[in-house]
Design a protein around this motif. Structure first.
Motif, PDB file in Angstrom:
ATOM      1  N   GLU A  42       1.309  -3.375  -2.233  1.00 21.71           N
ATOM      2  CA  GLU A  42       1.072  -2.859  -0.837  1.00 21.71           C
ATOM      3  C   GLU A  42      -0.405  -2.468  -0.635  1.00 21.71           C
ATOM      4  OE1 GLU A  42       3.461   0.457  -0.628  1.00 21.71           O
ATOM      5  OE2 GLU A  42       5.297  -0.304  -0.248  1.00 21.71           O
ATOM      6  N   ARG A  43      -1.286  -2.189  -1.561  1.00 20.01           N
ATOM      7  CA  ARG A  43      -2.519  -2.073  -1.387  1.00 20.01           C
ATOM      8  C   ARG A  43      -3.437  -3.431  -1.313  1.00 20.01           C
ATOM      9  NH1 ARG A  43      -7.261   0.223  -3.644  1.00 20.01           N
ATOM     10  NH2 ARG A  43      -8.954  -0.801  -2.645  1.00 20.01           N
ATOM     11  N   MET A  92      -1.862  -6.014  -0.011  1.00 25.00           N
ATOM     12  CA  MET A  92      -1.676  -6.451   1.460  1.00 25.00           C
ATOM     13  C   MET A  92      -2.354  -5.599   2.391  1.00 25.00           C
ATOM     14  SD  MET A  92       0.077  -9.385   1.050  1.00 25.00           S
ATOM     15  CE  MET A  92      -0.043  -9.533   2.934  1.00 25.00           C
ATOM     16  N   SER A  93      -2.535  -4.276   2.386  1.00 22.84           N
ATOM     17  CA  SER A  93      -3.172  -3.651   2.991  1.00 22.84           C
ATOM     18  C   SER A  93      -4.661  -4.048   3.544  1.00 22.84           C
ATOM     19  CB  SER A  93      -2.963  -2.190   2.874  1.00 22.84           C
ATOM     20  OG  SER A  93      -3.588  -1.252   3.413  1.00 22.84           O
ATOM     21  N   ASP A  94      -5.114  -4.168   2.341  1.00 18.40           N
ATOM     22  CA  ASP A  94      -6.603  -4.710   2.581  1.00 18.40           C
ATOM     23  C   ASP A  94      -6.685  -6.117   3.213  1.00 18.40           C
ATOM     24  OD1 ASP A  94      -7.151  -2.597   0.878  1.00 18.40           O
ATOM     25  OD2 ASP A  94      -8.408  -3.476  -0.467  1.00 18.40           O
ATOM     26  N   LYS A 148       3.669  -0.750  -5.191  1.00 15.85           N
ATOM     27  CA  LYS A 148       2.137  -0.084  -4.664  1.00 15.85           C
ATOM     28  C   LYS A 148       1.161  -0.904  -4.696  1.00 15.85           C
ATOM     29  CE  LYS A 148       3.942   4.878  -5.249  1.00 15.85           C
ATOM     30  NZ  LYS A 148       3.657   6.155  -5.910  1.00 15.85           N
ATOM     31  N   GLU A 158      -6.778  -7.776  10.959  1.00 14.12           N
ATOM     32  CA  GLU A 158      -6.726  -7.460  12.465  1.00 14.12           C
ATOM     33  C   GLU A 158      -7.902  -7.038  12.875  1.00 14.12           C
ATOM     34  OE1 GLU A 158      -4.346  -3.613  11.355  1.00 14.12           O
ATOM     35  OE2 GLU A 158      -2.511  -4.849  11.646  1.00 14.12           O
ATOM     36  N   THR A 170      -4.485  -7.227   5.463  1.00 21.59           N
ATOM     37  CA  THR A 170      -4.192  -6.955   6.776  1.00 21.59           C
ATOM     38  C   THR A 170      -5.007  -6.242   7.460  1.00 21.59           C
ATOM     39  OG1 THR A 170      -1.795  -6.940   6.101  1.00 21.59           O
ATOM     40  CG2 THR A 170      -2.192  -6.084   8.313  1.00 21.59           C
ATOM     41  N   SER A 171      -5.840  -5.474   7.093  1.00 18.51           N
ATOM     42  CA  SER A 171      -6.910  -4.820   7.721  1.00 18.51           C
ATOM     43  C   SER A 171      -8.213  -5.684   8.203  1.00 18.51           C
ATOM     44  CB  SER A 171      -7.523  -3.701   6.964  1.00 18.51           C
ATOM     45  OG  SER A 171      -6.654  -2.784   6.656  1.00 18.51           O
ATOM     46  N   GLN A 217       4.908  -9.222   4.596  1.00 18.78           N
ATOM     47  CA  GLN A 217       5.046  -8.406   3.437  1.00 18.78           C
ATOM     48  C   GLN A 217       4.817  -8.901   2.080  1.00 18.78           C
ATOM     49  OE1 GLN A 217       8.922  -6.260   3.295  1.00 18.78           O
ATOM     50  NE2 GLN A 217       8.715  -5.344   1.087  1.00 18.78           N
TER      51      GLN A 217
END
Length: 211
Positions: A195-196, A198-200, A192, A206, A202-203, A136
């Motif tokens: 989160e955006r 970290m989402s990029d 937010k 992965e 993490t994607s 996070q």
């Protein structure tokens, strides 16, 4: 320590250019680094905020070696306790930040670096991930992005311990307008945006590990 770092001077040292051949050697023969997505790195027409996940002390080296831009890295102040290490980090355009609290001087320095046309690198997680996968994020990078209007370049660092290799993936730039920042002082906007980011990261992380 932070109190010994001169936050009033926005000097950009060229020392890292002199040791770049050493960095290339380490990347190729010691770290075994492969770069992907370098076409996503925008031209040097304006400063950006580089946001990699954090898995190792070598992360600044492997990220910087994959970019032609000069980068100013934010690093924990504990690394500056040793005078020799502090000199080396300073001359590689790295500045200290106190973790676990709002380091006003370091944050202000980050904002002013961008305003002076310098590129800034912040590890959004704030510390290394012992598991090696993205965790996070904290809101520091998002706060600087909101205050400066700078775009963000997400970077995923993936390490294969079995093969002893590292893959660095540069993602597509996140335009500042995509965060939807307003004049509001609400923490929700920063959360937010983080989160955006970290989402990029993490994607990409992965996807790379699944190959």
């Amino acid at each position: 320590m932070s109190k010994k770092f001169d936050y009033s001077v926005f000097k950009e040292y060229g020392f890292h250019t002199a040791i770049r051949p050493l960095g290339s050697f380490l990347n190729k023969f010691v770290f075994h680094v492969t770069y992907k997505g370098q076409e996503n790195i925008p031209p040097e027409d304006k400063p950006i905020i580089i946001c990699p996940n954090h898995i190792s002390a070598t992360d600044p080296v492997v990220v910087a070696m994959g970019m032609k831009r000069r980068i100013h890295f934010m690093a924990k102040e504990e690394l500056f306790k040793n005078p020799i290490a502090a000199w080396g980090m300073k001359h590689n355009n790295t500045f200290p930040v106190s973790r676990g609290k709002m380091d006003v001087k370091a944050v202000k320095y980050s904002i002013e670096l961008i305003e002076h046309g310098k590129n800034l690198a912040i590890f959004p997680e704030g510390t290394r991930s012992k598991e090696g996968k993205p965790k996070q994020g904290k809101n520091g990078a998002a706060y600087v992005a909101k205050k400066t209007g700078a775009d963000v370049l997400p970077v995923a660092i993936c390490k294969d311990n079995e093969k002893n290799t590292i893959t660095v993936v540069f993602g597509k730039i996140i335009k500042n307008s995509e965060f939807g920042f307003t004049d509001s002082k609400s923490k929700e906007e920063l959360t937010k945006a983080t989160e955006r980011i970290m989402s990029d990261i993490t994607s990409m992380w992965e996807e790379e590990l699944c190959k």
